[in-house]
Design an enzyme around this catalytic site. Structure first.
Site, PDB file in Angstrom:
ATOM      1  N   SER A 216     120.793 -24.583  33.586  1.00 55.70           N
ATOM      2  CA  SER A 216     120.083 -24.186  34.306  1.00 55.70           C
ATOM      3  C   SER A 216     120.273 -24.730  35.916  1.00 55.70           C
ATOM      4  O   SER A 216     120.478 -25.688  35.663  1.00 55.70           O
ATOM      5  CB  SER A 216     119.324 -24.700  33.568  1.00 55.70           C
ATOM      6  OG  SER A 216     118.071 -24.264  34.264  1.00 55.70           O
TER       7      SER A 216
ATOM      8  N   TYR B 228     113.887 -30.801  29.789  1.00 59.02           N
ATOM      9  CA  TYR B 228     115.021 -29.367  29.378  1.00 59.02           C
ATOM     10  C   TYR B 228     115.826 -29.766  30.763  1.00 59.02           C
ATOM     11  O   TYR B 228     116.992 -29.545  30.617  1.00 59.02           O
ATOM     12  CB  TYR B 228     114.115 -28.850  29.623  1.00 59.02           C
ATOM     13  CG  TYR B 228     113.983 -27.451  29.992  1.00 59.02           C
ATOM     14  CD1 TYR B 228     115.300 -26.091  28.854  1.00 59.02           C
ATOM     15  CD2 TYR B 228     115.014 -26.942  31.409  1.00 59.02           C
ATOM     16  CE1 TYR B 228     115.458 -25.198  29.009  1.00 59.02           C
ATOM     17  CE2 TYR B 228     115.401 -25.369  32.117  1.00 59.02           C
ATOM     18  CZ  TYR B 228     115.608 -24.820  30.480  1.00 59.02           C
ATOM     19  OH  TYR B 228     116.930 -23.992  30.429  1.00 59.02           O
ATOM     20  N   ALA B 229     115.092 -30.295  31.565  1.00 60.13           N
ATOM     21  CA  ALA B 229     116.134 -30.372  32.891  1.00 60.13           C
ATOM     22  C   ALA B 229     117.300 -31.522  33.013  1.00 60.13           C
ATOM     23  O   ALA B 229     118.341 -31.198  33.139  1.00 60.13           O
ATOM     24  CB  ALA B 229     115.290 -31.112  33.711  1.00 60.13           C
ATOM     25  N   ALA B 230     116.964 -32.777  32.254  1.00 64.85           N
ATOM     26  CA  ALA B 230     117.867 -33.497  31.443  1.00 64.85           C
ATOM     27  C   ALA B 230     119.022 -33.558  30.350  1.00 64.85           C
ATOM     28  O   ALA B 230     120.651 -33.531  31.027  1.00 64.85           O
ATOM     29  CB  ALA B 230     117.408 -34.798  31.095  1.00 64.85           C
ATOM     30  N   SER B 231     118.859 -31.707  29.857  1.00 64.69           N
ATOM     31  CA  SER B 231     119.775 -31.640  29.092  1.00 64.69           C
ATOM     32  C   SER B 231     120.542 -30.677  29.935  1.00 64.69           C
ATOM     33  O   SER B 231     121.512 -30.308  28.869  1.00 64.69           O
ATOM     34  CB  SER B 231     118.746 -30.617  27.299  1.00 64.69           C
ATOM     35  OG  SER B 231     118.592 -29.671  27.757  1.00 64.69           O
ATOM     36  N   LYS B 232     120.007 -29.836  30.444  1.00 62.31           N
ATOM     37  CA  LYS B 232     120.661 -28.318  30.990  1.00 62.31           C
ATOM     38  C   LYS B 232     121.605 -29.750  31.943  1.00 62.31           C
ATOM     39  O   LYS B 232     122.469 -29.351  32.728  1.00 62.31           O
ATOM     40  CB  LYS B 232     119.793 -27.989  31.787  1.00 62.31           C
ATOM     41  CG  LYS B 232     118.882 -26.583  30.202  1.00 62.31           C
ATOM     42  CD  LYS B 232     119.669 -26.671  29.671  1.00 62.31           C
ATOM     43  CE  LYS B 232     119.612 -25.179  28.760  1.00 62.31           C
ATOM     44  NZ  LYS B 232     120.365 -24.194  28.445  1.00 62.31           N
TER      45      LYS B 232
ATOM     46  N   VAL C 223     122.398 -23.870  16.095  1.00 63.85           N
ATOM     47  CA  VAL C 223     123.934 -24.453  16.480  1.00 63.85           C
ATOM     48  C   VAL C 223     123.471 -26.061  16.200  1.00 63.85           C
ATOM     49  O   VAL C 223     124.733 -27.382  17.523  1.00 63.85           O
ATOM     50  CB  VAL C 223     123.918 -24.454  17.693  1.00 63.85           C
ATOM     51  CG1 VAL C 223     124.058 -22.475  18.215  1.00 63.85           C
ATOM     52  CG2 VAL C 223     122.438 -24.401  18.209  1.00 63.85           C
TER      53      VAL C 223
END
Length: 257
Positions: free
Chosen positions: A148, A162-166, A69
């Site tokens: 998320s 991860y938090a920032a990307s979600k 992706v």
């Protein structure tokens, strides 16, 4: 498998990225049980084949296409192949994601940050780009993106990337929803909390230790099942949520609250 008389997705083609395992696999099975022809996509052919086999074992219809992706050429090929093989694309669940190697922000390697954003944010953008292109020209469709709950509260030291990307996925979803609802493409997101997948464990934890930690932190006192998350995705993809646009549905047992 005979689709139930109340099947919501009979005659629909549903694409699920990250469909080889966990929430993706459960959601793929759920769509198939309600009449959809399901196409699962991801990088690992073996796990995709297992999902297809599970669907076909129940009498459902499924297909698998390998794709990365993060690569625009592969995502364009993925959507084009779904349409060519199955005559259309009506529903997409952009679920492919990665946590990345945990690390405090000041210690995080740049390649880890870049990879997390490439899969979680760029991957969702590329998927929407080509899904929307088809849907807007063929009567519309429905897209659900995997965000998320950590994108809301950020209470997981070591998972800043991860938090920032979600969180970015959640904002991107709202923006895209406003841009394309006038052309019949309805876009929402789902934000799962701790779910009974490998990601719910911290390093070295047993199931008992995981459950005790979650019970102390989550008002409902347990992790979600993958089916509970899949149920939310199917609702957002169905006509039952037809007036829901640009929403991020949090399913986390009250953790965000």
């Amino acid at each position: 498998m005979t689709a139930p008389s109340t099947a919501r997705f009979t005659g629909k083609v549903a694409l699920i990225t990250g469909g080889g395992t966990n929430i993706g696999r459960t959601t793929a099975l759920s769509f198939a049980r309600e009449g959809a022809l399901v196409v699962v996509a991801g990088r690992t052919a073996e796990s995709l084949a297992e999902t297809v086999g599970a669907i076909e074992a129940e009498g459902g219809k499924a297909d698998a296409i390998t794709a990365d992706v993060t690569d625009s050429t592969e995502v364009a090929r993925l959507v084009a192949t779904v349409v060519e093989r199955h005559g259309g694309l009506h529903i997409a669940f952009n679920n492919a994601g990665t946590v990345g190697k945990p690390g405090l922000l000041a210690e995080l390697e740049e390649d880890v940050w870049d990879r997390v954003f490439a899969v979680n944010t760029r991957g969702v953008w590329l998927a929407m780009k080509y899904e929307i292109e088809h849907m807007r020209q063929h009567g519309g469709g429905v897209i659900v993106n995997a965000a998320s709950n950590i994108g809301f509260h950020g209470r997981r030291p070591g998972l800043g990337a991860y938090a920032a990307s979600k969180a970015a996925v959640s904002v991107l979803t709202r923006n895209a929803a406003r841009e394309y609802i006038g052309e019949g493409v309805r876009i929402n997101a789902v934000s799962a909390g701790g779910t009974d997948t490998p990601m719910s464990y911290r390093s070295g934890e047993t199931t008992e230790q995981r459950d005790a930690r979650v019970a102390a932190a989550v008002p409902l006192g347990r992790v979600a099942t993958t089916q509970e998350i899949a149920d939310g995705v199917l609702w957002l993809a169905s006509d039952q949520s037809g007036y829901v646009v640009g929403h991020d549905l949090v399913i986390d047992g009250g953790a965000t609250a």
